[in-house]
Design a protein around this motif. Structure first.
Motif, PDB file in Angstrom:
ATOM      1  N   THR A  16       0.838  -1.198   0.000  1.00  0.00           N
ATOM      2  CA  THR A  16       0.000   0.000   0.000  1.00  0.00           C
ATOM      3  C   THR A  16       0.874   1.249   0.000  1.00  0.00           C
ATOM      4  O   THR A  16       0.622   2.193  -0.760  1.00  0.00           O
ATOM      5  N   ASP A  55      -8.322   4.777  -0.716  1.00  0.00           N
ATOM      6  CA  ASP A  55      -8.823   5.140  -2.048  1.00  0.00           C
ATOM      7  C   ASP A  55      -9.040   6.643  -2.166  1.00  0.00           C
ATOM      8  O   ASP A  55      -8.704   7.247  -3.190  1.00  0.00           O
ATOM      9  N   GLN A  59      -6.923   9.629  -4.604  1.00  0.00           N
ATOM     10  CA  GLN A  59      -7.588  10.596  -5.485  1.00  0.00           C
ATOM     11  C   GLN A  59      -7.202  12.030  -5.149  1.00  0.00           C
ATOM     12  O   GLN A  59      -7.530  12.953  -5.891  1.00  0.00           O
TER      13      GLN A  59
END
Length: 133
Positions: A16, A55, A59
């Motif tokens: 990650t 997530d 962005q």
């Protein structure tokens, strides 16, 4: 040895973090000459975040970059040095609080594996994702 990014990739427990570093365009920086000290949260640390957090960060590149640079201290700061500090200035601009009274804590994170050496610095593995104020 490998640089910090390749060391993290080869460890297999920072997928990650590596994906975030790639998304933020920081790979070339962390493959640079350094030296750097990185307090690196594991995939397990990221899994403790509320659902959708990673997530959302992927962005929001400016916020992601701010968080990732909060994990990086200029210079090679080994565990023997960390235990003599009460804070460390980050590349992001603020400081990490260090408490070595019982193990080593960086803010609210515990260092689980210190001194993972790389060609251009050192990684200290932490168990919690750190978010700058």
């Amino acid at each position: 040895m490998a640089d910090i990014v390749d060391t993290a990739v080869n460890a297999g427990s920072f997928n990650t973090l590596v994906a975030a570093v790639q998304a933020a365009g920081l790979v070339d920086t962390l493959k640079g000459e350094g030296p750097f000290t990185v307090f690196a949260p594991t995939d397990e640390a990221f899994s403790k975040l509320p659902s959708g957090t990673v997530d959302a960060l992927l962005q929001d590149i400016p916020q992601l970059t701010k968080i990732l640079t909060y994990y990086v201290v200029s210079g090679k700061v080994l565990a023997a040095d960390v235990v003599n500090l009460d804070s460390a200035p980050t590349v992001e601009g603020s400081s990490l609080k260090i408490d070595a009274s019982s193990g080593v804590k960086i803010n609210d994170a515990t260092v689980t594996t210190p001194d993972v050496e790389a060609d251009n610095g050192v990684i200290h593995v932490i168990d919690t994702v750190l978010i700058p104020a």
